[in-house]
Design a protein around this motif. Sequence first.
Motif, PDB file in Angstrom:
ATOM      1  N   ILE A   1       0.844  -1.200   0.000  1.00 18.58           N
ATOM      2  CA  ILE A   1       0.000   0.000   0.000  1.00 18.58           C
ATOM      3  C   ILE A   1       0.882   1.254   0.000  1.00 18.58           C
ATOM      4  N   TRP A   2       1.949   1.247   0.803  1.00 17.59           N
ATOM      5  CA  TRP A   2       2.859   2.394   0.853  1.00 17.59           C
ATOM      6  C   TRP A   2       3.519   2.603  -0.507  1.00 17.59           C
ATOM      7  N   LEU A   3       3.983   1.503  -1.142  1.00 19.85           N
ATOM      8  CA  LEU A   3       4.640   1.608  -2.436  1.00 19.85           C
ATOM      9  C   LEU A   3       3.667   2.123  -3.503  1.00 19.85           C
ATOM     10  N   GLU A   4       2.419   1.667  -3.449  1.00 23.35           N
ATOM     11  CA  GLU A   4       1.408   2.157  -4.383  1.00 23.35           C
ATOM     12  C   GLU A   4       1.288   3.680  -4.311  1.00 23.35           C
ATOM     13  N   GLN A   5       1.213   4.193  -3.086  1.00 25.38           N
ATOM     14  CA  GLN A   5       1.054   5.640  -2.907  1.00 25.38           C
ATOM     15  C   GLN A   5       2.276   6.385  -3.416  1.00 25.38           C
ATOM     16  N   PHE A   6       3.463   5.833  -3.140  1.00 27.23           N
ATOM     17  CA  PHE A   6       4.709   6.453  -3.606  1.00 27.23           C
ATOM     18  C   PHE A   6       4.728   6.539  -5.137  1.00 27.23           C
ATOM     19  N   LEU A   7       4.386   5.449  -5.802  1.00 22.86           N
ATOM     20  CA  LEU A   7       4.448   5.411  -7.262  1.00 22.86           C
ATOM     21  C   LEU A   7       3.370   6.292  -7.897  1.00 22.86           C
ATOM     22  N   LYS A   8       2.215   6.427  -7.244  1.00 22.57           N
ATOM     23  CA  LYS A   8       1.165   7.306  -7.772  1.00 22.57           C
ATOM     24  C   LYS A   8       1.646   8.757  -7.833  1.00 22.57           C
ATOM     25  N   ASN A   9       2.492   9.148  -6.878  1.00 25.65           N
ATOM     26  CA  ASN A   9       2.983  10.521  -6.813  1.00 25.65           C
ATOM     27  C   ASN A   9       4.312  10.708  -7.532  1.00 25.65           C
ATOM     28  N   TYR A  10       4.832   9.647  -8.128  1.00 25.48           N
ATOM     29  CA  TYR A  10       6.140   9.707  -8.792  1.00 25.48           C
ATOM     30  C   TYR A  10       5.996  10.423 -10.137  1.00 25.48           C
ATOM     31  N   THR A  11       6.859  11.409 -10.397  1.00 24.60           N
ATOM     32  CA  THR A  11       6.714  12.237 -11.603  1.00 24.60           C
ATOM     33  C   THR A  11       7.446  11.671 -12.815  1.00 24.60           C
ATOM     34  N   GLY A  12       8.368  10.740 -12.598  1.00 24.23           N
ATOM     35  CA  GLY A  12       9.094  10.151 -13.720  1.00 24.23           C
ATOM     36  C   GLY A  12       8.291   9.051 -14.386  1.00 24.23           C
ATOM     37  N   ALA A  13       8.967   8.257 -15.211  1.00 21.47           N
ATOM     38  CA  ALA A  13       8.321   7.115 -15.877  1.00 21.47           C
ATOM     39  C   ALA A  13       8.613   5.845 -15.086  1.00 21.47           C
ATOM     40  N   VAL A  14       7.615   4.975 -14.996  1.00 21.28           N
ATOM     41  CA  VAL A  14       7.764   3.706 -14.277  1.00 21.28           C
ATOM     42  C   VAL A  14       7.323   2.565 -15.193  1.00 21.28           C
ATOM     43  N   VAL A  15       8.129   1.511 -15.254  1.00 14.87           N
ATOM     44  CA  VAL A  15       7.739   0.292 -15.965  1.00 14.87           C
ATOM     45  C   VAL A  15       7.764  -0.841 -14.942  1.00 14.87           C
ATOM     46  N   ILE A  16       6.613  -1.489 -14.755  1.00 12.25           N
ATOM     47  CA  ILE A  16       6.462  -2.489 -13.695  1.00 12.25           C
ATOM     48  C   ILE A  16       6.107  -3.847 -14.296  1.00 12.25           C
ATOM     49  N   VAL A  17       6.924  -4.850 -14.004  1.00 12.35           N
ATOM     50  CA  VAL A  17       6.550  -6.231 -14.301  1.00 12.35           C
ATOM     51  C   VAL A  17       5.921  -6.800 -13.037  1.00 12.35           C
ATOM     52  N   SER A  18       4.661  -7.181 -13.119  1.00 13.29           N
ATOM     53  CA  SER A  18       3.973  -7.711 -11.946  1.00 13.29           C
ATOM     54  C   SER A  18       2.817  -8.593 -12.387  1.00 13.29           C
ATOM     55  N   HIS A  19       2.483  -9.573 -11.538  1.00 14.09           N
ATOM     56  CA  HIS A  19       1.321 -10.426 -11.770  1.00 14.09           C
ATOM     57  C   HIS A  19       0.272 -10.204 -10.684  1.00 14.09           C
ATOM     58  N   ASP A  20       0.422  -9.081  -9.963  1.00 16.03           N
ATOM     59  CA  ASP A  20      -0.537  -8.695  -8.934  1.00 16.03           C
ATOM     60  C   ASP A  20      -1.566  -7.770  -9.581  1.00 16.03           C
ATOM     61  N   LYS A  21      -2.744  -8.297  -9.886  1.00 17.83           N
ATOM     62  CA  LYS A  21      -3.755  -7.539 -10.629  1.00 17.83           C
ATOM     63  C   LYS A  21      -4.178  -6.274  -9.883  1.00 17.83           C
ATOM     64  N   MET A  22      -4.378  -6.389  -8.558  1.00 18.20           N
ATOM     65  CA  MET A  22      -4.825  -5.230  -7.794  1.00 18.20           C
ATOM     66  C   MET A  22      -3.757  -4.139  -7.783  1.00 18.20           C
ATOM     67  N   PHE A  23      -2.495  -4.530  -7.632  1.00 17.72           N
ATOM     68  CA  PHE A  23      -1.381  -3.571  -7.648  1.00 17.72           C
ATOM     69  C   PHE A  23      -1.321  -2.851  -8.992  1.00 17.72           C
ATOM     70  N   LEU A  24      -1.429  -3.601 -10.081  1.00 14.43           N
ATOM     71  CA  LEU A  24      -1.397  -2.997 -11.412  1.00 14.43           C
ATOM     72  C   LEU A  24      -2.563  -2.023 -11.606  1.00 14.43           C
ATOM     73  N   ASP A  25      -3.743  -2.423 -11.169  1.00 16.33           N
ATOM     74  CA  ASP A  25      -4.918  -1.551 -11.326  1.00 16.33           C
ATOM     75  C   ASP A  25      -4.793  -0.274 -10.499  1.00 16.33           C
ATOM     76  N   ASN A  26      -4.187  -0.381  -9.321  1.00 14.58           N
ATOM     77  CA  ASN A  26      -4.082   0.770  -8.426  1.00 14.58           C
ATOM     78  C   ASN A  26      -2.981   1.738  -8.828  1.00 14.58           C
ATOM     79  N   VAL A  27      -1.956   1.252  -9.543  1.00 15.32           N
ATOM     80  CA  VAL A  27      -0.777   2.082  -9.816  1.00 15.32           C
ATOM     81  C   VAL A  27      -0.686   2.539 -11.278  1.00 15.32           C
ATOM     82  N   THR A  28      -0.953   1.649 -12.229  1.00 14.08           N
ATOM     83  CA  THR A  28      -0.620   1.932 -13.621  1.00 14.08           C
ATOM     84  C   THR A  28      -1.690   2.752 -14.332  1.00 14.08           C
ATOM     85  N   ASN A  29      -1.247   3.464 -15.362  1.00  6.99           N
ATOM     86  CA  ASN A  29      -2.176   4.170 -16.248  1.00  6.99           C
ATOM     87  C   ASN A  29      -1.982   3.755 -17.704  1.00  6.99           C
ATOM     88  N   ARG A  30      -1.179   2.692 -17.893  1.00  3.60           N
ATOM     89  CA  ARG A  30      -0.885   2.214 -19.249  1.00  3.60           C
ATOM     90  C   ARG A  30      -0.468   0.752 -19.153  1.00  3.60           C
TER      91      ARG A  30
END
Length: 637
Positions: A200-229
């Motif tokens: 949950i803490w990492l999700e909040q950090f990445l939501k406020n991150y201004t750079g680009a993030v590329v995440i490999v993950s199989h956690d559907k909820m994490f991907l839905d909460n963090v990603t926009n692409r």
Amino acid sequence: MLNIHNLSVSFGGEYLFEEISFRLNGGDRVGLIGKNGAGKSTLLKLLSKDMSLDSGTIAMEKDVKIGFLRQDIDFEQGRTVLEEAYQAFEEIKALELKLDSTNQQLAERIDYESDGYNQLMIDLSDVTHHYEILGGYNYQGETEKILQGLGFKRSDFDKKTDTFSGGWRMRIELAKLLLQSNDVLLLDEPTNHLDIESIIWLEQFLKNYTGAVVIVSHDKMFLDNVTNRTIEISLGRIYDYNKPYSKYLVLRNEIKQQQLSAQKNQEKEIQQAERLIEKFRAKSSKASMAQSLIKKLDKMDRIEVDEDDDSVMNVRFPVSVTPGKVVTEIENLSKSYVGNHVLEDISLLIERDSKTAFVGQNGQGKSTLAKIMVGELEYEGHLKLGHNVQLGYFAQNQAEYLDGSKTVLDTMIDAANEKNRSKVRDMLGSFLFRGDEVEKYVKVLSGGERNRLALAKMLLQPFNVLVMDEPTNHLDIKSKNVLKKALQNFEGTLILVSHDRDFLQGLTNKVYEFKDRKIKEYLGDIDFYLEQRKAENFRAIEKKNEAKPVKQKTKGKNNSFEEQKKLKSLKNKLSTIERDISSLEKEIAKIDHELLMDYDTTTAKLDFFDNYQKKKKDLEVLMKGWERLTTDLENSI
């Protein structure tokens, strides 16, 4: 920020992906998805320049900094958690050494009027100014905040990194990346070793991150909460849409249905044209019309439907022999590590054919009890296995036990016995290791492929009780579903450690919650447990209930009043010292600015250097006092 054009990579003559192109911009939070072995980790290695390209280009803007969280991490032995985290600040640490050296030289010299002494003062001013610009006065507090966000306690900061598990060491590496102010973050399975609170803490950090993030993950909820692409790698191609994972799946399916409909209409048009061509071809008066239709068909762009990689592993867990009615009986069991009491006086009974889930925050003893049950850890109390019980155990880090220097085939053959050695190739085929893939070395396999191999290897031994600790780590979403179906069909006794609600739904009929060294039984499935806890999911529970150490409360009103009085006093002292620190930091910053603007006039002031150094030392004393008061306050709450 990053422009990827016509990128291709092949292994053994076969392309992982061919001529793929996309662009990364600031604010992009990309979920990189695909089957195990599709090339996700390989793409991250290419973007980070850990691997060289076969063909294509990766162009980036000037001075772009890329941080890469790898699955395999190496640490230098002997460093504490804080010392390792501080490695994120290489330039600041180098400046600290330079400041110490310059101050030492100034303290030893008395030739105050010499050119050499004057040059040392100029150097000190320059280095101090640079140190301040880089955040030298703030990096220690920022480091502690990030480490605590990722689950570390203050008492962990001075412990050696080699006393922590691989999962906790991965958290330190993640902290270093988050502290480095990178423009691009590449995160390969960042949630695999995190508990819910840290996710949950990492999700909040990445939501406020201004750079680009590329995440490999199989956690559907994490991907839905963090990603926009979402970018999916499938059969050598990529599918790129500005949607989080679940919305991407819906959109991708809609597009495929549109393609199928358009292809069907086009096929009707082609068949109609072909019938007319056949009809007109034999008649001279209609020959020109036939030729016109033929040219039209030749020029027609045939509509293609996106292919899906639907290959999945085939898992079946056979029961060896029927055990007795009681599988395991535990009475008054306790377990302590050095300085850490994990389980205290717990008792439980697990019966044949039951399906049990162990849930709770990391560090509460779920994996510890699983290891005790399979004989990997010593303990206090009583544990008795039932008649004819044969345990199969899949550890959280099961894939780490595989020998990287062996091939996939050799790994299985060496673990097989005379009865099942002839079936090894068939078993590997069921787990999607087919043809030449069985000759791959384990060290080149992706995390998900290693997990599949570890599952296949486990099936070589007989069992009727299956203990699985976070078995879905590294597995792609389709493989998760296949594993879940196999466990649903398993006719033996199942004990499952997991925090994945989607995976647990429909798998268990009893839940044990681990909290504060105790366990609590819920006689129902995972939905019943969540209903009883009045929460929609594990995350809601974790938000409500952070695991806190149990404190012995003193009795009586006078003691309670004294505690409140002490707490108020600590808060007042902390407020005062924070005000003093802020004032002193401003004074030092003002002097640094004056040194930079007019060095000669500033240094000519009476006792300038003594006063300047005194302010620095006073600030250091205040910071230590602040840290001590903060710790006292945390322990008092």
